[in-house]
Design a protein around this motif. Structure first.
Motif, PDB file in Angstrom:
ATOM      1  N   UNK A  96      38.568 -54.431 -36.906  1.00  0.00           N
ATOM      2  CA  UNK A  96      39.755 -53.639 -37.267  1.00  0.00           C
ATOM      3  C   UNK A  96      40.593 -53.244 -36.059  1.00  0.00           C
ATOM      4  N   UNK A  97      39.980 -53.201 -34.855  1.00  0.00           N
ATOM      5  CA  UNK A  97      40.743 -52.809 -33.654  1.00  0.00           C
ATOM      6  C   UNK A  97      41.736 -53.892 -33.238  1.00  0.00           C
ATOM      7  N   UNK A 102      46.972 -55.804 -31.265  1.00  0.00           N
ATOM      8  CA  UNK A 102      48.164 -56.601 -31.542  1.00  0.00           C
ATOM      9  C   UNK A 102      49.421 -55.767 -31.425  1.00  0.00           C
ATOM     10  N   UNK A 103      49.358 -54.514 -31.835  1.00  0.00           N
ATOM     11  CA  UNK A 103      50.517 -53.615 -31.698  1.00  0.00           C
ATOM     12  C   UNK A 103      50.882 -53.421 -30.230  1.00  0.00           C
ATOM     13  N   UNK A 104      49.848 -53.314 -29.372  1.00  0.00           N
ATOM     14  CA  UNK A 104      50.132 -53.190 -27.935  1.00  0.00           C
ATOM     15  C   UNK A 104      50.791 -54.466 -27.418  1.00  0.00           C
ATOM     16  N   UNK A 105      50.290 -55.607 -27.894  1.00  0.00           N
ATOM     17  CA  UNK A 105      50.800 -56.901 -27.409  1.00  0.00           C
ATOM     18  C   UNK A 105      52.267 -57.093 -27.763  1.00  0.00           C
ATOM     19  N   UNK A 106      52.670 -56.667 -28.945  1.00  0.00           N
ATOM     20  CA  UNK A 106      54.061 -56.864 -29.368  1.00  0.00           C
ATOM     21  C   UNK A 106      54.959 -55.688 -28.996  1.00  0.00           C
ATOM     22  N   UNK A 107      54.408 -54.715 -28.251  1.00  0.00           N
ATOM     23  CA  UNK A 107      55.227 -53.541 -27.873  1.00  0.00           C
ATOM     24  C   UNK A 107      56.384 -53.925 -26.952  1.00  0.00           C
ATOM     25  N   UNK A 120      29.056 -53.346 -21.164  1.00  0.00           N
ATOM     26  CA  UNK A 120      27.905 -54.061 -21.731  1.00  0.00           C
ATOM     27  C   UNK A 120      28.159 -55.554 -21.818  1.00  0.00           C
ATOM     28  N   UNK A 121      29.439 -55.969 -21.629  1.00  0.00           N
ATOM     29  CA  UNK A 121      29.792 -57.362 -21.769  1.00  0.00           C
ATOM     30  C   UNK A 121      30.613 -57.638 -22.996  1.00  0.00           C
ATOM     31  N   UNK A 122      30.688 -56.664 -23.917  1.00  0.00           N
ATOM     32  CA  UNK A 122      31.519 -56.847 -25.097  1.00  0.00           C
ATOM     33  C   UNK A 122      32.983 -56.906 -24.674  1.00  0.00           C
ATOM     34  N   UNK A 123      33.754 -57.630 -25.495  1.00  0.00           N
ATOM     35  CA  UNK A 123      35.152 -57.863 -25.116  1.00  0.00           C
ATOM     36  C   UNK A 123      35.951 -58.121 -26.378  1.00  0.00           C
ATOM     37  N   UNK A 124      37.137 -57.458 -26.458  1.00  0.00           N
ATOM     38  CA  UNK A 124      38.002 -57.680 -27.610  1.00  0.00           C
ATOM     39  C   UNK A 124      39.430 -57.813 -27.098  1.00  0.00           C
ATOM     40  N   UNK A 125      40.091 -58.938 -27.449  1.00  0.00           N
ATOM     41  CA  UNK A 125      41.428 -59.233 -26.929  1.00  0.00           C
ATOM     42  C   UNK A 125      42.306 -59.809 -28.033  1.00  0.00           C
ATOM     43  N   UNK A 126      43.595 -59.419 -27.980  1.00  0.00           N
ATOM     44  CA  UNK A 126      44.623 -60.061 -28.797  1.00  0.00           C
ATOM     45  C   UNK A 126      45.740 -60.480 -27.843  1.00  0.00           C
TER      46      UNK A 126
END
Length: 713
Positions: A96-97, A102-107, A120-126
């Motif tokens: 859900x994040x 995506x909102x940050x990316x299109x700002x 920890x190594x986790x990663x979330x990117x748009x």
């Protein structure tokens, strides 16, 4: 003593009348025009200074504000995301994040990706998708607009011990067009941005680098997520340098300004023309240096900044030497970078109108002043012209230029009366100068004294002329015709004498008497008299050629020249005086003229003349003679030409040869070597058979030889 003063009256500085009138009027009007122009000009100049200072302050504020308005919202969004991650870290570990990222990316169009990296190594990117991009070795769907990447370290690893990398392709956002899953080949925690952000412990902007996903040059705005003084991860947003450059191109300070962002080492971060900020390096491109730009404005500004250490200054650059304002502004402090913004603006962009107004004001003031001067000059000229013309007429009279006299017409009666009086004076002086040598009249006028009797002794040169067989000519030729020709002869003699600064004393029948060295003192009077004699003989030769062609007998002129100490001055009675010379030297000059008839020559000069100027003359010795009135003999010479002067008085080749041969012969005769003299005079006659001087001296030499032989017997 000599009555005429030789000193000129003391002259005072004077100005022409119309110039004086013009000057006075200009002197009255100029201060008003000058003060008005000066005050207005200074006011405008101060306005330029004030306007420049306001422009500098405004530009500083706008430069910082523009950067803050561009990157500030993105940085604020990143900071907000760190708060969300700190309070609810599991949110960024859920799918859900992705909407939030995506909102940050299109700002902003310049943001290419937004991502959360966990310790920890986790990663979330748009991020925005790139055309033809490869993921897991395969091309992403052609319609892909966004790529969502997710690594969950809590889900374990694959058989190689690598975390699982999940990609989702969406076009547009919310519409999935594909997925990809595989082993995570890179660890986001090893990225430089992640390490720097963790080490700084506060939000920051990275140094420019090639963004890993898009391959574009960019920067990353990142902020660590701190819990209990320990970072659990970093929120980041990538921003392209191309977008930053486009922002500078679209947000110019003025229409012709240029803004460049560079780091502390001089690398260009943003340039209005993005390609100018890059330089070719191998197969790709690297950031260019600001001091390597082919822009004279930038290079001159950098050099001037190094020299004076100031952050704002004016300079000139370019082939047109145009003036610019350079402004160095530090990067906003909230981004924690030691970067600087260079803005170069033509000063005409913000003070051009004022300068043009000032230039127009100066031009207008000059034109008004010139118009005033012109009008004043024309009016003063109209007023002063008749008076100045009368003054010019008086000057012409003083210089004896009677041929230039004109009657001045004027409606002012006083000027008309004065003009008539000047004309009368001119006629009187012209008549006076016909009887008295002009130089004497001039000197008399310049002295301002009345002439009186008196003479002085002075060493000078006297010249006498006479016409051959004039008595017989006067009996055979009509009187009017002879008078006309004699007048031309007198004119030729007078012009030659006066051209060489001599004074014509008097005309005695067909004879002319002239002298040099008085009233004007001349150091080379003997030489000048000889030049005048040759010039006169050449002039008479031309006249005789003309008369012979007209079937008239020639007027052959004999000349005698002698220099000696004589009396010179005003001679005569109280009622009538004459400026003349007298003494033994005058008699000798007259006898030398008569000696020409006996010797068969045309111009005889004395040995005194030879001593004074012989090295400048072509002379040949004739013989030692005793003239009437003198007991002692002296050597007499014939004058044939002048050395190193103009062509009219130069000696011909035959004259030079005659002088040289005669000199050799006479030297032998004077040394009593009469036999050699006979041979040498015969040699003269071989070249010049009709030379009467050589014939006479040959006879004397032969007689002397005979006498010498008789004595020997």
């Amino acid at each position: 003593m000599f009555a005429l003063a030789t000193t000129q009256p003391k002259k005072t500085r004077a100005f022409r009348l119309h110039i004086t009138i013009t000057f006075v009027f200009v002197l009255l009007t100029l201060p008003v025009t000058a003060i008005f122009g000066f005050v207005t000009y200074r006011s405008n100049q101060q306005l330029i200074v004030d306007h420049t200072e306001r422009f500098i302050q405004k530009s500083r504020t706008e430069n910082a504000s523009n950067i803050s308005n561009l990157l500030g919202p993105i940085m604020n969004t990143v900071r907000t995301a760190t708060t969300l991650m700190r309070d609810n870290s599991d949110y960024f570990l859920s799918e859900s994040s992705a909407d939030y990222l995506q909102e940050i990316t299109v700002s902003h169009p310049g943001v290419t990706s937004a991502y959360a990296t966990f310790d920890t190594g986790s990663f979330h990117e748009v991020r925005r998708a790139s055309v033809g991009e490869l993921i897991m070795g395969e091309k992403i769907p052609a319609t892909t607009q966004f790529v969502s990447r997710f690594i969950d370290a809590s889900n374990g690893t694959d058989y190689q011990g690598l975390l699982i990398d999940n990609y989702t392709f969406q076009a547009p956002w919310g519409v999935r067009v594909g997925e990809a899953t595989g082993s995570a080949v890179d660890d986001p925690r090893l990225r430089r941005v992640y390490k720097e952000s963790n080490s700084l412990k506060f939000a920051s902007v990275s140094e420019p680098y090639l963004l890993s996903n898009s391959g574009q040059w960019g920067i990353t705005l990142a902020a660590p997520v701190i819990i209990n003084d320990r970072s659990i991860g970093v929120i980041s947003a990538d921003f392209t340098l191309k977008a930053l450059s486009d922002f500078f191109a679209e947000n110019k300070t003025t229409a012709n300004s240029i803004t460049i962002l560079s780091d502390e080492s001089g690398l260009i971060i943003a340039h209005p023309q993005f390609e100018e900020g890059l330089t070719k390096k191998g197969e790709g491109f690297a950031l260019n240096r600001i001091d390597k730009l082919p822009d004279a404005r930038v290079l001159t500004a950098l050099g001037e900044r190094t020299r004076n250490g100031q952050d704002s200054f004016k300079f000139r650059a370019g082939s047109d030497d145009k003036e610019y304002l350079a402004l160095f502004t530090p990067f906003p402090k909230e981004f924690n970078k030691q970067w600087q913004i260079l803005t170069i603006t033509p000063t005409d962009d913000f003070v051009g109108k004022i300068r043009r107004t000032n230039r127009n004001l100066l031009l207008f003031s000059v034109l008004v002043f010139l118009l005033q001067v012109t009008l004043i000059y024309m009016i003063s000229r109209m007023i002063a012209r008749p008076i100045e013309q009368l003054a010019l007429e008086v000057m012409n009279i003083r210089e004896f230029r009677f041929d230039k006299m004109v009657k001045i017409r004027s409606s002012v009666s006083e000027i008309s009366y004065l003009s008539d009086a000047i004309i009368l004076l001119e006629r009187a002086l012209a008549s006076f100068a016909s009887y008295v040598p002009t130089v004497l009249v001039k000197q008399l006028m310049d002295s301002g004294q009345a002439s009186k009797l008196g003479v002085e002794s002075r060493f000078l040169t006297v010249l006498f002329t006479d016409i051959e067989r004039f008595s017989s000519l006067s009996e055979s030729e009509p009187s009017q015709q002879l008078l006309s020709r004699v007048s031309e002869y007198f004119g030729t003699m007078t012009r030659a004498v006066e051209k060489e600064q001599g004074t014509v004393d008097k005309f005695i029948g067909d004879a002319v008497m002239a002298f040099w060295g008085a009233p004007k003192i001349l150091d080379n009077h003997a030489y000048l008299a000889c030049v005048a004699a040759v010039r006169a003989q050449r002039g008479m030769a031309r006249l005789n050629a003309q008369w012979i062609a007209e079937k008239h007998p020639p007027l052959n002129v004999r000349i005698g020249i002698h220099c000696d100490a004589v009396l010179v001055g005003n001679i005569g009675s109280a009622e009538r005086i004459s400026y003349s010379v007298m003494g033994d030297g005058v008699n000798v000059a007259a006898r030398l003229e008569g000696l020409n008839k006996e010797m068969g020559t045309w111009t005889c000069v004395s040995h005194n003349v030879f001593r004074e100027a012989g090295h400048l003359l072509w002379l040949r010795p004739i013989d030692t003679v005793a003239v009437k009135g003198r007991k002692s003999e002296f050597l007499v010479y014939e004058l044939l030409g002048i050395k190193d002067n103009d062509a009219e008085v130069a000696a011909s080749e035959s004259d030079v040869l005659l002088c040289e041969l005669t000199q050799q012969a006479y030297n032998a005769y004077a040394a009593a070597d009469f036999e050699s003299a006979v041979v040498l005079y015969e040699a003269v006659l071989n070249q010049f058979p009709d030379d009467r001087v050589a014939l006479r001296m040959l006879e004397k030499s032969r007689t002397a030889c005979s006498q010498t032989a008789g004595f020997d017997d």
